[in-house]
Design a protein around this motif. Structure first.
Motif, PDB file in Angstrom:
ATOM      1  N   ILE A 274     -10.268 -15.923   0.841  1.00 40.99           N
ATOM      2  CA  ILE A 274     -10.410 -15.778  -0.613  1.00 40.99           C
ATOM      3  C   ILE A 274     -10.163 -14.323  -0.991  1.00 40.99           C
ATOM      4  O   ILE A 274     -10.911 -13.436  -0.565  1.00 40.99           O
ATOM      5  CB  ILE A 274     -11.820 -16.201  -1.083  1.00 40.99           C
ATOM      6  CG1 ILE A 274     -12.084 -17.661  -0.714  1.00 40.99           C
ATOM      7  CG2 ILE A 274     -11.958 -16.001  -2.593  1.00 40.99           C
ATOM      8  CD1 ILE A 274     -13.499 -18.121  -1.014  1.00 40.99           C
ATOM      9  N   PRO A 275      -9.130 -14.032  -1.775  1.00 43.33           N
ATOM     10  CA  PRO A 275      -8.889 -12.643  -2.189  1.00 43.33           C
ATOM     11  C   PRO A 275      -9.958 -12.179  -3.172  1.00 43.33           C
ATOM     12  O   PRO A 275     -10.559 -12.986  -3.883  1.00 43.33           O
ATOM     13  CB  PRO A 275      -7.508 -12.713  -2.853  1.00 43.33           C
ATOM     14  CG  PRO A 275      -7.370 -14.128  -3.300  1.00 43.33           C
ATOM     15  CD  PRO A 275      -8.119 -14.960  -2.309  1.00 43.33           C
ATOM     16  N   ALA A 276     -10.173 -10.885  -3.215  1.00 43.90           N
ATOM     17  CA  ALA A 276     -11.212 -10.347  -4.094  1.00 43.90           C
ATOM     18  C   ALA A 276     -10.787  -9.017  -4.691  1.00 43.90           C
ATOM     19  O   ALA A 276     -10.048  -8.249  -4.068  1.00 43.90           O
ATOM     20  CB  ALA A 276     -12.526 -10.178  -3.341  1.00 43.90           C
ATOM     21  N   VAL A 277     -11.256  -8.772  -5.895  1.00 45.67           N
ATOM     22  CA  VAL A 277     -11.151  -7.465  -6.542  1.00 45.67           C
ATOM     23  C   VAL A 277     -12.541  -6.848  -6.474  1.00 45.67           C
ATOM     24  O   VAL A 277     -13.512  -7.463  -6.930  1.00 45.67           O
ATOM     25  CB  VAL A 277     -10.699  -7.604  -8.010  1.00 45.67           C
ATOM     26  CG1 VAL A 277     -10.750  -6.243  -8.707  1.00 45.67           C
ATOM     27  CG2 VAL A 277      -9.299  -8.200  -8.082  1.00 45.67           C
ATOM     28  N   GLU A 278     -12.655  -5.655  -5.933  1.00 48.91           N
ATOM     29  CA  GLU A 278     -13.953  -5.011  -5.781  1.00 48.91           C
ATOM     30  C   GLU A 278     -13.983  -3.704  -6.572  1.00 48.91           C
ATOM     31  O   GLU A 278     -13.093  -2.865  -6.432  1.00 48.91           O
ATOM     32  CB  GLU A 278     -14.232  -4.732  -4.300  1.00 48.91           C
ATOM     33  CG  GLU A 278     -14.295  -6.009  -3.461  1.00 48.91           C
ATOM     34  CD  GLU A 278     -14.580  -5.726  -1.999  1.00 48.91           C
ATOM     35  OE1 GLU A 278     -15.346  -6.483  -1.382  1.00 48.91           O
ATOM     36  OE2 GLU A 278     -14.035  -4.728  -1.471  1.00 48.91           O
ATOM     37  N   TRP A 279     -15.019  -3.572  -7.389  1.00 39.75           N
ATOM     38  CA  TRP A 279     -15.176  -2.347  -8.179  1.00 39.75           C
ATOM     39  C   TRP A 279     -16.454  -1.643  -7.738  1.00 39.75           C
ATOM     40  O   TRP A 279     -17.552  -2.131  -7.969  1.00 39.75           O
ATOM     41  CB  TRP A 279     -15.232  -2.676  -9.673  1.00 39.75           C
ATOM     42  CG  TRP A 279     -15.517  -1.476 -10.534  1.00 39.75           C
ATOM     43  CD1 TRP A 279     -15.133  -0.192 -10.310  1.00 39.75           C
ATOM     44  CD2 TRP A 279     -16.259  -1.452 -11.762  1.00 39.75           C
ATOM     45  NE1 TRP A 279     -15.583   0.641 -11.313  1.00 39.75           N
ATOM     46  CE2 TRP A 279     -16.271  -0.104 -12.224  1.00 39.75           C
ATOM     47  CE3 TRP A 279     -16.894  -2.434 -12.524  1.00 39.75           C
ATOM     48  CZ2 TRP A 279     -16.915   0.267 -13.408  1.00 39.75           C
ATOM     49  CZ3 TRP A 279     -17.532  -2.066 -13.703  1.00 39.75           C
ATOM     50  CH2 TRP A 279     -17.540  -0.723 -14.142  1.00 39.75           C
ATOM     51  N   ASN A 280     -16.311  -0.507  -7.102  1.00 40.65           N
ATOM     52  CA  ASN A 280     -17.449   0.363  -6.772  1.00 40.65           C
ATOM     53  C   ASN A 280     -17.656   1.310  -7.943  1.00 40.65           C
ATOM     54  O   ASN A 280     -16.879   2.242  -8.146  1.00 40.65           O
ATOM     55  CB  ASN A 280     -17.165   1.143  -5.494  1.00 40.65           C
ATOM     56  CG  ASN A 280     -17.238   0.269  -4.261  1.00 40.65           C
ATOM     57  OD1 ASN A 280     -18.324  -0.058  -3.787  1.00 40.65           O
ATOM     58  ND2 ASN A 280     -16.078  -0.134  -3.751  1.00 40.65           N
ATOM     59  N   VAL A 281     -18.697   1.071  -8.717  1.00 39.10           N
ATOM     60  CA  VAL A 281     -18.839   1.743 -10.003  1.00 39.10           C
ATOM     61  C   VAL A 281     -19.041   3.249  -9.865  1.00 39.10           C
ATOM     62  O   VAL A 281     -18.750   4.003 -10.808  1.00 39.10           O
ATOM     63  CB  VAL A 281     -20.002   1.119 -10.814  1.00 39.10           C
ATOM     64  CG1 VAL A 281     -19.764  -0.363 -11.036  1.00 39.10           C
ATOM     65  CG2 VAL A 281     -21.352   1.354 -10.127  1.00 39.10           C
ATOM     66  N   ASP A 282     -19.565   3.713  -8.730  1.00 35.04           N
ATOM     67  CA  ASP A 282     -19.806   5.147  -8.578  1.00 35.04           C
ATOM     68  C   ASP A 282     -18.645   5.862  -7.904  1.00 35.04           C
ATOM     69  O   ASP A 282     -18.733   7.051  -7.602  1.00 35.04           O
ATOM     70  CB  ASP A 282     -21.102   5.395  -7.805  1.00 35.04           C
ATOM     71  CG  ASP A 282     -21.128   4.692  -6.452  1.00 35.04           C
ATOM     72  OD1 ASP A 282     -20.170   3.935  -6.164  1.00 35.04           O
ATOM     73  OD2 ASP A 282     -22.101   4.886  -5.704  1.00 35.04           O
ATOM     74  N   ARG A 283     -17.539   5.145  -7.659  1.00 37.56           N
ATOM     75  CA  ARG A 283     -16.395   5.756  -6.983  1.00 37.56           C
ATOM     76  C   ARG A 283     -15.132   5.797  -7.841  1.00 37.56           C
ATOM     77  O   ARG A 283     -14.252   6.621  -7.592  1.00 37.56           O
ATOM     78  CB  ARG A 283     -16.098   5.011  -5.675  1.00 37.56           C
ATOM     79  CG  ARG A 283     -17.233   5.065  -4.679  1.00 37.56           C
ATOM     80  CD  ARG A 283     -16.907   4.252  -3.443  1.00 37.56           C
ATOM     81  NE  ARG A 283     -18.074   4.118  -2.566  1.00 37.56           N
ATOM     82  CZ  ARG A 283     -18.109   3.333  -1.493  1.00 37.56           C
ATOM     83  NH1 ARG A 283     -17.038   2.616  -1.163  1.00 37.56           N
ATOM     84  NH2 ARG A 283     -19.202   3.256  -0.761  1.00 37.56           N
ATOM     85  N   GLU A 284     -15.005   4.887  -8.806  1.00 32.79           N
ATOM     86  CA  GLU A 284     -13.805   4.874  -9.632  1.00 32.79           C
ATOM     87  C   GLU A 284     -14.119   4.298 -11.013  1.00 32.79           C
ATOM     88  O   GLU A 284     -14.995   3.436 -11.148  1.00 32.79           O
ATOM     89  CB  GLU A 284     -12.699   4.038  -8.976  1.00 32.79           C
ATOM     90  CG  GLU A 284     -13.061   2.588  -8.762  1.00 32.79           C
ATOM     91  CD  GLU A 284     -11.956   1.803  -8.070  1.00 32.79           C
ATOM     92  OE1 GLU A 284     -10.778   2.162  -8.264  1.00 32.79           O
ATOM     93  OE2 GLU A 284     -12.271   0.828  -7.370  1.00 32.79           O
ATOM     94  N   PRO A 285     -13.432   4.769 -12.045  1.00 32.15           N
ATOM     95  CA  PRO A 285     -13.633   4.222 -13.381  1.00 32.15           C
ATOM     96  C   PRO A 285     -13.041   2.823 -13.474  1.00 32.15           C
ATOM     97  O   PRO A 285     -12.092   2.479 -12.749  1.00 32.15           O
ATOM     98  CB  PRO A 285     -12.888   5.209 -14.281  1.00 32.15           C
ATOM     99  CG  PRO A 285     -11.850   5.823 -13.394  1.00 32.15           C
ATOM    100  CD  PRO A 285     -12.470   5.881 -12.037  1.00 32.15           C
ATOM    101  N   LEU A 286     -13.576   2.016 -14.366  1.00 32.69           N
ATOM    102  CA  LEU A 286     -13.155   0.618 -14.490  1.00 32.69           C
ATOM    103  C   LEU A 286     -11.669   0.492 -14.803  1.00 32.69           C
ATOM    104  O   LEU A 286     -10.995  -0.406 -14.281  1.00 32.69           O
ATOM    105  CB  LEU A 286     -13.986  -0.071 -15.585  1.00 32.69           C
ATOM    106  CG  LEU A 286     -13.629  -1.519 -15.891  1.00 32.69           C
ATOM    107  CD1 LEU A 286     -13.722  -2.394 -14.643  1.00 32.69           C
ATOM    108  CD2 LEU A 286     -14.546  -2.059 -16.990  1.00 32.69           C
ATOM    109  N   GLU A 287     -11.142   1.395 -15.632  1.00 27.17           N
ATOM    110  CA  GLU A 287      -9.733   1.262 -16.025  1.00 27.17           C
ATOM    111  C   GLU A 287      -8.772   1.432 -14.855  1.00 27.17           C
ATOM    112  O   GLU A 287      -7.594   1.042 -14.945  1.00 27.17           O
ATOM    113  CB  GLU A 287      -9.390   2.258 -17.137  1.00 27.17           C
ATOM    114  CG  GLU A 287      -9.588   3.719 -16.787  1.00 27.17           C
ATOM    115  CD  GLU A 287     -10.980   4.229 -17.152  1.00 27.17           C
ATOM    116  OE1 GLU A 287     -11.144   5.455 -17.267  1.00 27.17           O
ATOM    117  OE2 GLU A 287     -11.895   3.378 -17.323  1.00 27.17           O
ATOM    118  N   ARG A 288      -9.231   1.984 -13.744  1.00 25.34           N
ATOM    119  CA  ARG A 288      -8.365   2.150 -12.581  1.00 25.34           C
ATOM    120  C   ARG A 288      -8.418   0.974 -11.612  1.00 25.34           C
ATOM    121  O   ARG A 288      -7.664   0.936 -10.643  1.00 25.34           O
ATOM    122  CB  ARG A 288      -8.732   3.430 -11.833  1.00 25.34           C
ATOM    123  CG  ARG A 288      -8.420   4.703 -12.610  1.00 25.34           C
ATOM    124  CD  ARG A 288      -8.676   5.930 -11.749  1.00 25.34           C
ATOM    125  NE  ARG A 288      -8.457   7.162 -12.508  1.00 25.34           N
ATOM    126  CZ  ARG A 288      -8.689   8.384 -12.013  1.00 25.34           C
ATOM    127  NH1 ARG A 288      -9.135   8.515 -10.772  1.00 25.34           N
ATOM    128  NH2 ARG A 288      -8.489   9.447 -12.771  1.00 25.34           N
TER     129      ARG A 288
END
Length: 405
Positions: A381-395
């Motif tokens: 299952i592919p996933a998109v992972e957002w680490n909020v303290d490492r990169e801004p959401l728009e990136r």
């Protein structure tokens, strides 16, 4: 959003949802003859809709077993599975999704005899029948959202107002919903979107409901109110709570609101945040002096389009997905059995999970994150992972949506 027609009138569904009082008489006539309304999401093949009364107003619901024939993006569309609760056979369940509507057994008393206001009283009657479990207020609130289809976003628009939420919640309750054995419309009020031109009708309906909340000193009749939390303010004797749909004050103790601030921390901190919505389910009683007092409550954090979220970071992601017109859903765990439960799932392409990591560094959180990552890898299952303290959401890069058919 499609047009609907009834009693010789054809209007946009959004217009009906935002101004239900304006069309109450026309819907009442159509409920008698011919007995249904029509949805025009498929222009050449209109589908029948059920007309239901709740309180003094009317709303539309999908025709039984016809949901899959509505166009994608239509509020009445229901795919098989659809993320909504399915009828169960467990007679002891706290919340049963019966064919004729939700049947809810709350962990809260709606009727008390010889009870001190502000207290909860249980009875221990002997019975040979299996004892039903009891649902906390938050579980009921989450079920309302799930039954209404408010945990998914079709990707066909960028906005959802309270009028639509109200209509979808009432449709999701079902035709003969019951709460603690009482018809839902007698003990549950879903706040209406305020409209100045229909102020008298909307206020009359709400005042009629509030009149059912009584306390003669020996018997207390309580009720449930669902609305968007607007303000929690100090008073000389505690706190007051106001819902955005009407400037009615509901009084509460500082102890109750303090408990709510801890139990529903993410939601409570978002009160007043313009990017989020905070939904409240209030259990209300009448004091000896006639004031409305909150006995218990649940609060749920939502995105700007009323999708439930577990953190303000999830709100940000849900808002971005809605703005970009992505079709997605927010899974909610209502029972054991899901070993993964992603934060969001994209629906406009083969399954893609979205995870929002906002508690990086916490040992238990990191263990759970690693478990979910291993499960997704094993299942492909592919996933998109957002680490909020490492990169801004728009990136954060999202996979493109497949072309709509």
């Amino acid at each position: 959003m499609p047009d609907v027609s009834f009693s010789g009138e054809r209007v946009a569904l959004s217009e009906l949802q935002e101004r239900p009082a304006r069309y109450a008489r026309a819907l009442e006539r159509a409920k008698v003859t011919p007995g249904y309304a029509l949805c025009h999401c498929n222009h050449d093949r209109p589908r029948r809709l059920v007309i239901r009364r709740y309180g003094s107003m009317f709303h539309l619901a999908g025709w039984p077993d016809d949901g899959e024939h509505h166009a994608r993006g239509c509020d009445f569309r229901k795919d098989s599975g659809g993320g909504r609760p399915s009828p169960g056979s467990d007679a002891t369940a706290a919340i049963i999704n019966a064919q004729d509507g939700l049947n809810v057994h709350l962990d809260a008393a709606l009727f008390q005899r010889d009870a001190t206001p502000g207290t909860r009283k249980r009875t221990n009657a002997t019975s040979t029948r299996p004892t039903r479990r009891r649902a906390p207020l938050l579980a009921f609130l989450q079920t309302l959202w799930l039954s209404a289809g408010l945990t998914s976003w079709p990707g066909t628009s960028m906005a959802r107002g309270w009028g639509a939420v109200n209509a979808m919640l009432l449709a999701g309750l079902g035709a003969d919903a019951k709460i603690n054995g009482t018809p839902a419309d007698e003990v549950l009020h879903v706040m209406r979107r305020y409209e100045e031109s229909e102020r008298k009708a909307i206020n009359a309906e709400f005042d009629s409901f509030l009149a059912r909340i009584t306390n003669d000193g020996s018997v207390s009749r309580r009720a449930l109110i669902v609305g968007e939390l607007g303000e929690v303010a100090d008073t000389p004797y505690g706190k007051s709570i106001t819902l955005r749909q009407r400037r009615q004050k509901y009084f509460a103790t500082a102890e109750l609101t303090g408990h709510a601030a801890k139990a529903y921390a993410h939601a409570w901190r978002a009160i007043g945040d313009a990017s989020a919505r905070v939904i409240a389910l209030l259990l209300v009683e009448r004091t000896a002096k006639g004031h409305l007092r909150v006995v218990d409550l649940a609060a749920m954090l939502c995105s700007s389009t009323f999708l439930p979220c577990d953190s303000i970071h999830e709100v940000a992601m849900a808002n971005r997905l809605a703005v970009e017109r992505r079709a997605f859903e927010k899974p909610i765990r209502m029972a054991d059995g899901d070993d993964m439960l992603p934060d969001f799932v994209l629906l406009d392409r083969p399954t893609v999970h979205i995870e929002v990591y906002g508690m990086n560094g916490l040992a238990s959180y990191e263990r759970r994150k690693a478990q979910k990552q291993a499960l997704r890898t094993a299942r492909g299952i592919p996933a998109v992972e957002w680490n909020v303290d490492r990169e801004p959401l728009e990136r954060v890069a999202l996979p493109p949506a497949f072309a709509r058919t």
